[in-house]
Write an enzyme that holds these catalytic residues in place. Structure first.
Site, mmCIF file in Angstrom:
data_model
loop_
_atom_site.group_PDB
_atom_site.id
_atom_site.type_symbol
_atom_site.label_atom_id
_atom_site.label_comp_id
_atom_site.label_asym_id
_atom_site.label_seq_id
_atom_site.Cartn_x
_atom_site.Cartn_y
_atom_site.Cartn_z
ATOM 1 N N GLU A 121 0.848 -1.201 0.000
ATOM 2 C CA GLU A 121 0.000 0.000 0.000
ATOM 3 C C GLU A 121 0.881 1.247 0.000
ATOM 4 O O GLU A 121 0.650 2.192 -0.750
ATOM 5 C CB GLU A 121 -0.887 -0.035 1.245
ATOM 6 C CG GLU A 121 -1.955 1.024 1.296
ATOM 7 C CD GLU A 121 -2.848 0.871 2.520
ATOM 8 O OE1 GLU A 121 -2.596 0.007 3.368
ATOM 9 O OE2 GLU A 121 -3.843 1.624 2.607
ATOM 10 N N GLY A 151 -8.310 5.835 7.262
ATOM 11 C CA GLY A 151 -9.177 5.795 8.444
ATOM 12 C C GLY A 151 -8.649 4.841 9.492
ATOM 13 O O GLY A 151 -8.758 5.047 10.689
ATOM 14 N N ALA A 152 -8.016 3.730 9.023
ATOM 15 C CA ALA A 152 -7.557 2.714 9.980
ATOM 16 C C ALA A 152 -6.037 2.600 10.030
ATOM 17 O O ALA A 152 -5.469 2.184 11.034
ATOM 18 C CB ALA A 152 -8.161 1.360 9.587
ATOM 19 N N SER A 153 -5.352 2.964 8.941
ATOM 20 C CA SER A 153 -3.881 2.885 8.959
ATOM 21 C C SER A 153 -3.310 4.147 8.337
ATOM 22 O O SER A 153 -4.020 4.929 7.701
ATOM 23 C CB SER A 153 -3.397 1.682 8.149
ATOM 24 O OG SER A 153 -3.484 1.967 6.751
ATOM 25 N N THR A 154 -1.993 4.346 8.560
ATOM 26 C CA THR A 154 -1.311 5.448 7.892
ATOM 27 C C THR A 154 0.021 4.948 7.353
ATOM 28 O O THR A 154 0.677 4.114 7.999
ATOM 29 C CB THR A 154 -1.113 6.664 8.837
ATOM 30 O OG1 THR A 154 -0.650 7.784 8.070
ATOM 31 C CG2 THR A 154 -0.140 6.352 9.964
ATOM 32 N N GLN A 155 0.389 5.437 6.143
ATOM 33 C CA GLN A 155 1.605 4.970 5.478
ATOM 34 C C GLN A 155 2.598 6.125 5.311
ATOM 35 O O GLN A 155 2.189 7.253 5.025
ATOM 36 C CB GLN A 155 1.301 4.414 4.075
ATOM 37 C CG GLN A 155 0.619 3.070 4.050
ATOM 38 C CD GLN A 155 -0.817 3.134 4.542
ATOM 39 O OE1 GLN A 155 -1.205 2.559 5.550
ATOM 40 N NE2 GLN A 155 -1.631 3.896 3.831
HETATM 41 N N1 LIG Z 1 -9.613 11.925 -3.214
HETATM 42 C C1 LIG Z 1 -9.387 10.721 -2.756
HETATM 43 N N2 LIG Z 1 -9.478 10.491 -1.424
HETATM 44 C C2 LIG Z 1 -9.238 9.240 -1.020
HETATM 45 C C3 LIG Z 1 -8.907 8.192 -1.911
HETATM 46 N N3 LIG Z 1 -8.716 7.071 -1.167
HETATM 47 C C4 LIG Z 1 -8.922 7.401 0.121
HETATM 48 N N4 LIG Z 1 -9.236 8.705 0.212
HETATM 49 C C5 LIG Z 1 -9.474 9.465 1.438
HETATM 50 O O1 LIG Z 1 -8.819 8.758 2.498
HETATM 51 C C6 LIG Z 1 -9.594 8.865 3.675
HETATM 52 C C7 LIG Z 1 -10.083 7.537 4.193
HETATM 53 O O2 LIG Z 1 -9.127 6.571 4.040
HETATM 54 P P1 LIG Z 1 -9.562 5.053 3.733
HETATM 55 O O3 LIG Z 1 -8.901 4.675 2.446
HETATM 56 O O4 LIG Z 1 -11.047 4.895 3.779
HETATM 57 O O5 LIG Z 1 -8.930 4.263 4.992
HETATM 58 P P2 LIG Z 1 -7.828 3.128 4.989
HETATM 59 O O6 LIG Z 1 -8.501 1.852 4.568
HETATM 60 O O7 LIG Z 1 -7.303 3.064 6.394
HETATM 61 O O8 LIG Z 1 -6.766 3.547 3.972
HETATM 62 C C8 LIG Z 1 -10.781 9.698 3.331
HETATM 63 O O9 LIG Z 1 -10.439 11.020 3.648
HETATM 64 C C9 LIG Z 1 -10.906 9.548 1.830
HETATM 65 O O10 LIG Z 1 -11.497 10.732 1.286
HETATM 66 C C10 LIG Z 1 -8.813 8.486 -3.305
HETATM 67 O O11 LIG Z 1 -8.510 7.665 -4.150
HETATM 68 N N5 LIG Z 1 -9.068 9.764 -3.672
HETATM 69 CA CA LIG Z 2 -6.771 4.257 1.826
#
Ligand SMILES: Nc1nc2c(ncn2[C@@H]2O[C@H](COP(=O)(O)OP(=O)(O)O)[C@@H](O)[C@H]2O)c(=O)[nH]1
Ligand SMILES: [Ca+2]
EC number: 3.6.1.6
Length: 377
Positions: A121, A151-155
């Site tokens: 990722e 929302g759940a992880s950071t890279q």
């Molecule tokens: N514009 C945009 N925002 C994204 C994209 N993917 C994730 N986000 C943003 O990332 C945040 C949520 O992260 P998410 O991908 O749901 O969580 P993760 O599963 O922990 O990576 C929100 O603010 C989304 O708007 C993308 O492809 N485009």
């Molecule tokens: Ca994401």
């Protein structure tokens, strides 16, 4: 390419054109659409996720010419939202998606649906940004680091230029891979549980995996008079401000600091490098007018801290925003400064798109897929 994130599912439909035979196809454009909530919201009724996946597949049918459907691969990779679920529940959701893909007219292979490995990722997000900003072909000039706050992880991902970065990094933070006829040895890590939503729960005193069914949670980061409830990953939380306790930046920062202090590896090298920051970094900067929604912009780490102080010490001015805005901005500041060890003066390029293409791991994943399907030549 579907991005099944913890807070939403997105589809990225990329058009590549092979202009010169034998040369890699060129990216011509992207159609992007997203739906909420993410797959993990259907943890107890997986068949309910079908509607959101079907809706995004419809966009694919409207975008890809029917003559190309059976040669266009469809892939869904889930990220930290599913990593936090019990394996059997995550698999039930992925099987549901696989069935939907198999009923579609697109090309489906055995590994069309899965959970994205956190290292990938980070790397694939780095490839996307450095490809789109033109750093990956021609003479190798400087590359940009990438920061993705989900929302759940950071890279965090970057190409180390100092020998001591490589020597001091934890071994599983260093990964080499082959792409565009080059080998890249990157520093990358995905911190599970340090995404923005998971950090809110941790700040309120609840572990990201949930596991409790009734909690009354109070924080100095929340408006004093707030009393609310929230369902995350199937668990119901009551939370609110501290009417008789301390509220404001100083007290809130002390709460979020506990989540990141001494939890992350701090490579010195990053203090002088330029990083692209996206996802929640971008969203919260837009929410507080630190940058423009369309064009994004460059910020210093200190700009997040200044905005956090303003919001936390004047919450009455931000009643139209989420009550978590103060907590989120304090968390972003603590994550960058006390977590990763960035300086106040480090420059962040906040971006959502580069040349009209979303800054997300999905483009990097698509190059990787094309390479494995030997499509690239
Ligand atoms: N514009 C945009 N925002 C994204 C994209 N993917 C994730 N986000 C943003 O990332 C945040 C949520 O992260 P998410 O991908 O749901 O969580 P993760 O599963 O922990 O990576 C929100 O603010 C989304 O708007 C993308 O492809 N485009
Ligand atoms: Ca994401």
């Amino acid at each position: 390419m579907f991005d099944a994130g913890s807070t939403g599912t997105r589809i990225h439909i990329y058009t590549f054109v092979q202009k010169v035979p034998g040369h890699p196809p060129e990216l011509e454009g992207e159609v992007f659409e997203s739906v909420k909530p993410g797959l993990s919201a259907y943890v107890d009724q997986p068949e309910e996720c079908a509607e959101s996946i079907q809706g995004l597949l419809k966009i694919a049918k409207d975008t890809v010419p029917p003559s190309h459907w059976k040669s266009t691969p469809v892939v869904l990779m889930a990220t930290a939202g599913l990593r936090l679920l019990p394996e059997t529940k995550a698999q039930a959701l992925l099987s549901e998606v696989k069935e939907i893909f198999e009923d579609s007219p697109f090309l489906v292979t055995d590994n069309s649906v899965g959970i994205m490995n956190g290292t990938y990722e980070g790397i694939l997000g780095w490839i996307t940004v450095n490809f789109l900003t033109g750093q990956l072909y021609g003479e190798r000039n400087q590359t940009f680091g990438t920061l993705d706050l989900g929302g759940a992880s950071t890279q965090i991902t970057f190409l180390p230029e100092f020998e001591e970065t490589v020597e001091q990094a934890p071994q599983d933070f260093l990964t080499s891979f082959e792409m565009f006829e080059s080998t890249y040895s990157l520093y990358t890590h995905s911190y599970l549980g340090l995404g923005l939503k998971a950090a809110r729960l941790a700040t309120l005193g609840v572990s990201a995996e949930g596991g409790v069914h009734e909690q009354r949670l109070y924080s100095s980061c929340l408006p004093e008079d707030l009393e609310a409830e929230w369902i995350f990953a199937g668990v119901n939380y009551h939370y609110g401000g501290k009417p008789d306790g301390e509220t404001g930046f100083k007290a809130c920062y002390a709460e979020v600091l506990k989540i990141v202090k001494d939890k992350l590896h701090q490579p010195e090298e990053i203090q002088g490098r330029t990083f692209y920051a996206f996802s929640y970094y971008y969203d919260r900067a837009v929410d507080t007018n630190l940058i423009d929604y369309e064009t994004g912009g460059a910020l210093e780490v200190r700009d997040f801290k200044r905005k956090a102080k303003e919001v936390c010490n004047h919450m009455e001015r931000y009643t139209s925003h989420s009550p978590f805005l103060c907590m989120d901005l304090c968390y972003i500041t603590a994550l960058l400064k006390d977590g990763f060890g960035f300086k106040d003066s480090t420059v962040l390029q906040l971006t959502k798109k580069v040349n009209d293409v979303e800054t997300s791991w999905t483009l990097g994943a698509t190059f990787h897929l094309m390479q494995s399907l030997h499509v690239s030549h």
